[in-house]
Motif scaffolding. Structure first.
Motif, PDB file in Angstrom:
ATOM      1  N   LEU A 129       0.823  -1.206   0.000  1.00 36.15           N
ATOM      2  CA  LEU A 129       0.000   0.000   0.000  1.00 36.15           C
ATOM      3  C   LEU A 129       0.859   1.259   0.000  1.00 36.15           C
ATOM      4  O   LEU A 129       0.488   2.274  -0.586  1.00 36.15           O
ATOM      5  CB  LEU A 129      -0.934   0.026   1.214  1.00 36.15           C
ATOM      6  N   ARG A 152       1.712   2.847  -3.300  1.00 39.26           N
ATOM      7  CA  ARG A 152       0.552   3.359  -4.037  1.00 39.26           C
ATOM      8  C   ARG A 152      -0.181   2.319  -4.873  1.00 39.26           C
ATOM      9  O   ARG A 152      -0.778   2.636  -5.898  1.00 39.26           O
ATOM     10  CB  ARG A 152       0.941   4.532  -4.930  1.00 39.26           C
ATOM     11  N   LEU A 153      -0.157   1.077  -4.450  1.00 36.34           N
ATOM     12  CA  LEU A 153      -0.994   0.073  -5.090  1.00 36.34           C
ATOM     13  C   LEU A 153      -2.396   0.172  -4.498  1.00 36.34           C
ATOM     14  O   LEU A 153      -2.566   0.580  -3.345  1.00 36.34           O
ATOM     15  CB  LEU A 153      -0.435  -1.334  -4.869  1.00 36.34           C
ATOM     16  N   THR A 154      -3.398  -0.196  -5.265  1.00 41.05           N
ATOM     17  CA  THR A 154      -4.741  -0.237  -4.707  1.00 41.05           C
ATOM     18  C   THR A 154      -4.816  -1.382  -3.696  1.00 41.05           C
ATOM     19  O   THR A 154      -3.940  -2.254  -3.665  1.00 41.05           O
ATOM     20  CB  THR A 154      -5.789  -0.447  -5.812  1.00 41.05           C
ATOM     21  N   LYS A 155      -5.854  -1.396  -2.895  1.00 39.14           N
ATOM     22  CA  LYS A 155      -5.983  -2.459  -1.891  1.00 39.14           C
ATOM     23  C   LYS A 155      -6.088  -3.826  -2.553  1.00 39.14           C
ATOM     24  O   LYS A 155      -5.528  -4.803  -2.059  1.00 39.14           O
ATOM     25  CB  LYS A 155      -7.189  -2.205  -0.993  1.00 39.14           C
ATOM     26  N   ARG A 156      -6.775  -3.870  -3.670  1.00 35.84           N
ATOM     27  CA  ARG A 156      -6.913  -5.145  -4.386  1.00 35.84           C
ATOM     28  C   ARG A 156      -5.567  -5.613  -4.936  1.00 35.84           C
ATOM     29  O   ARG A 156      -5.200  -6.779  -4.795  1.00 35.84           O
ATOM     30  CB  ARG A 156      -7.931  -4.978  -5.505  1.00 35.84           C
ATOM     31  N   GLN A 157      -4.806  -4.705  -5.550  1.00 39.21           N
ATOM     32  CA  GLN A 157      -3.489  -5.054  -6.075  1.00 39.21           C
ATOM     33  C   GLN A 157      -2.537  -5.442  -4.940  1.00 39.21           C
ATOM     34  O   GLN A 157      -1.749  -6.386  -5.075  1.00 39.21           O
ATOM     35  CB  GLN A 157      -2.883  -3.883  -6.852  1.00 39.21           C
TER      36      GLN A 157
END
Length: 78
Positions: free
Chosen positions: A46, A49-54
């Protein structure tokens, strides 16, 4: 995402070292240690800057790859 994958693999290697050092601990403490490392790996993803899903899928895939490679290493060691 490649950098996150590499950093998480380093994190799981550190987990393996700590697990080896605590070989005499009970299973519940090893499970708690695993959960803590999994949460830290997720937060690391996180942070980049990855999305929560990624972040979730990256963490799950690094866990699967790491433990698969660890089992293969112990199965085919010399």
């Amino acid at each position: 995402m490649y950098i996150v994958f590499l950093l998480q693999m380093i994190l799981w290697s550190l987990f393996s070292l700590i697990e080896w050092r605590s070989a005499h601990d009970h299973f519940i403490f090893k499970a708690l240690l695993f959960m803590m490392f999994m949460y830290v790996a997720f937060l690391l993803a996180l942070r980049f800057r990855l999305t929560k899903r990624q972040a979730c899928w990256t963490t799950v895939s690094t866990i699967a790859i790491y433990f698969l490679c660890r089992e293969l290493f112990w199965a085919y060691r010399l």
